[in-house]
Design a protein around this motif. Sequence first.
Motif, PDB file in Angstrom:
ATOM      1  N   SER A  36      -0.856  27.720 -18.537  1.00  0.00           N
ATOM      2  CA  SER A  36      -0.974  29.280 -18.546  1.00  0.00           C
ATOM      3  C   SER A  36      -1.986  29.947 -19.074  1.00  0.00           C
ATOM      4  O   SER A  36      -2.844  30.975 -18.920  1.00  0.00           O
ATOM      5  N   ILE A  37      -2.824  29.072 -20.073  1.00  0.00           N
ATOM      6  CA  ILE A  37      -3.893  29.446 -20.779  1.00  0.00           C
ATOM      7  C   ILE A  37      -5.082  29.282 -19.562  1.00  0.00           C
ATOM      8  O   ILE A  37      -5.797  30.331 -19.651  1.00  0.00           O
ATOM      9  N   LEU A  38      -5.375  28.416 -19.198  1.00  0.00           N
ATOM     10  CA  LEU A  38      -6.277  28.108 -17.987  1.00  0.00           C
ATOM     11  C   LEU A  38      -6.094  29.119 -17.074  1.00  0.00           C
ATOM     12  O   LEU A  38      -7.225  29.564 -16.257  1.00  0.00           O
ATOM     13  N   ALA A  39      -4.736  29.683 -16.599  1.00  0.00           N
ATOM     14  CA  ALA A  39      -4.594  30.633 -15.506  1.00  0.00           C
ATOM     15  C   ALA A  39      -5.358  32.196 -15.771  1.00  0.00           C
ATOM     16  O   ALA A  39      -5.621  32.665 -14.817  1.00  0.00           O
ATOM     17  N   VAL A  40      -5.358  32.277 -17.019  1.00  0.00           N
ATOM     18  CA  VAL A  40      -5.804  33.685 -17.286  1.00  0.00           C
ATOM     19  C   VAL A  40      -7.347  33.505 -18.058  1.00  0.00           C
ATOM     20  O   VAL A  40      -7.811  34.443 -18.640  1.00  0.00           O
ATOM     21  N   ALA A  41      -7.807  32.538 -18.167  1.00  0.00           N
ATOM     22  CA  ALA A  41      -9.288  32.120 -19.018  1.00  0.00           C
ATOM     23  C   ALA A  41     -10.339  32.763 -18.550  1.00  0.00           C
ATOM     24  O   ALA A  41     -10.242  33.062 -17.139  1.00  0.00           O
ATOM     25  N   ASP A  42     -11.064  33.480 -18.999  1.00  0.00           N
ATOM     26  CA  ASP A  42     -12.244  34.080 -18.787  1.00  0.00           C
ATOM     27  C   ASP A  42     -13.572  32.929 -18.724  1.00  0.00           C
ATOM     28  O   ASP A  42     -14.089  32.446 -19.363  1.00  0.00           O
ATOM     29  N   ARG A  43     -13.551  32.688 -17.512  1.00  0.00           N
ATOM     30  CA  ARG A  43     -14.456  31.804 -16.789  1.00  0.00           C
ATOM     31  C   ARG A  43     -16.113  32.082 -16.895  1.00  0.00           C
ATOM     32  O   ARG A  43     -16.769  31.268 -16.623  1.00  0.00           O
ATOM     33  N   GLY A  44     -16.477  33.365 -17.381  1.00  0.00           N
ATOM     34  CA  GLY A  44     -17.522  33.876 -17.362  1.00  0.00           C
ATOM     35  C   GLY A  44     -17.961  34.326 -18.534  1.00  0.00           C
ATOM     36  O   GLY A  44     -19.155  34.796 -19.100  1.00  0.00           O
ATOM     37  N   ARG A  45     -17.206  33.806 -19.515  1.00  0.00           N
ATOM     38  CA  ARG A  45     -17.677  34.068 -21.054  1.00  0.00           C
ATOM     39  C   ARG A  45     -19.017  33.396 -21.521  1.00  0.00           C
ATOM     40  O   ARG A  45     -19.677  34.144 -22.280  1.00  0.00           O
ATOM     41  N   TYR A  46     -19.402  32.053 -21.071  1.00  0.00           N
ATOM     42  CA  TYR A  46     -20.424  31.546 -21.585  1.00  0.00           C
ATOM     43  C   TYR A  46     -21.293  31.651 -20.497  1.00  0.00           C
ATOM     44  O   TYR A  46     -20.953  31.081 -19.284  1.00  0.00           O
TER      45      TYR A  46
END
Length: 295
Positions: free
Chosen positions: A28-38
């Motif tokens: 569930s965390i990976l489903a909504v993770a901000d993948r552009g944060r870094y």
Amino acid sequence: MDYDLGNLENEIKNLGDILQGYFEKKDSILAVADRGRYKFQGGIANAIPNEDPNLSTIYISSKAQNMDEVMDLLYLTNPIDHHFKELFEKYEVLSQVYFNSKLQINRLYPPYDANTMLEPDLHIPSFNFYYEADLDYNPEKKTVWVKDIYIDPVGKGWVASLIHPVYVEEDLKMVLGFDITVNDLIEFYLNNTSRNLVIIDGAGTVVAGKSKGIEALSLPPLKNFTYNQTIKADNFRMEDFNLFRSKSKEVRKLASKVILSGEESFFLKDGQESVAISVVKMDRMDWFVLDIVFE
């Protein structure tokens, strides 16, 4: 000091529980993770001088083999930045909060100049702030203090580290770390008293101390490490700062009595100078505090 270190032990255990909770909710965390944060340049993101002060610096070694797993771990643990920052601001004595993974990733707060300070191909599990928490060194899977002070690879000088393994079932996912610099030990504890205190570890090596007290033990003055090169492996305090290596025979005898026999009071005479020394062993670390009184 023991009281403060006890609080840090509780905090790092709580932080470990939070991270274990992330793994329980991984999908569930990976489903909504901000993948552009870094934003990465090579294997480094959010480094000084263009850092976001709310985020950690991320270092991924070129030795990393499975980048999909590495990035999943990064995205999964993004929410921990808030907790890292909160702890860093809560405890003045903390110099940095971080975790290291066998996947060859380091996440550390506050941000630092990783591009200058770190080699691109470090083997993270070969450092004491990782391996002293693994099953070989720590089969009880408990919170531990790193046995020796060492030179911090990211520029903090001599540090003492509290580390905590984070397991999911039997898999060691990461090792959390809290660092305290020797300079801060001196500033927050030793300099708050007029007494000439010296702290030594269980091997007889000076951890920190007042200059006058160190000189009374016939040892050279302590100086902080100067960063003229990057740190590639464990680097510990030199033998010059060990009581068993003191040029004074009486100091070498004192070291044996403190560490091997557990004696707590001494009278030391070296030339024209005489000192009385009282010793207390710390509860949480294999350290001894020497109170040196000049007579």
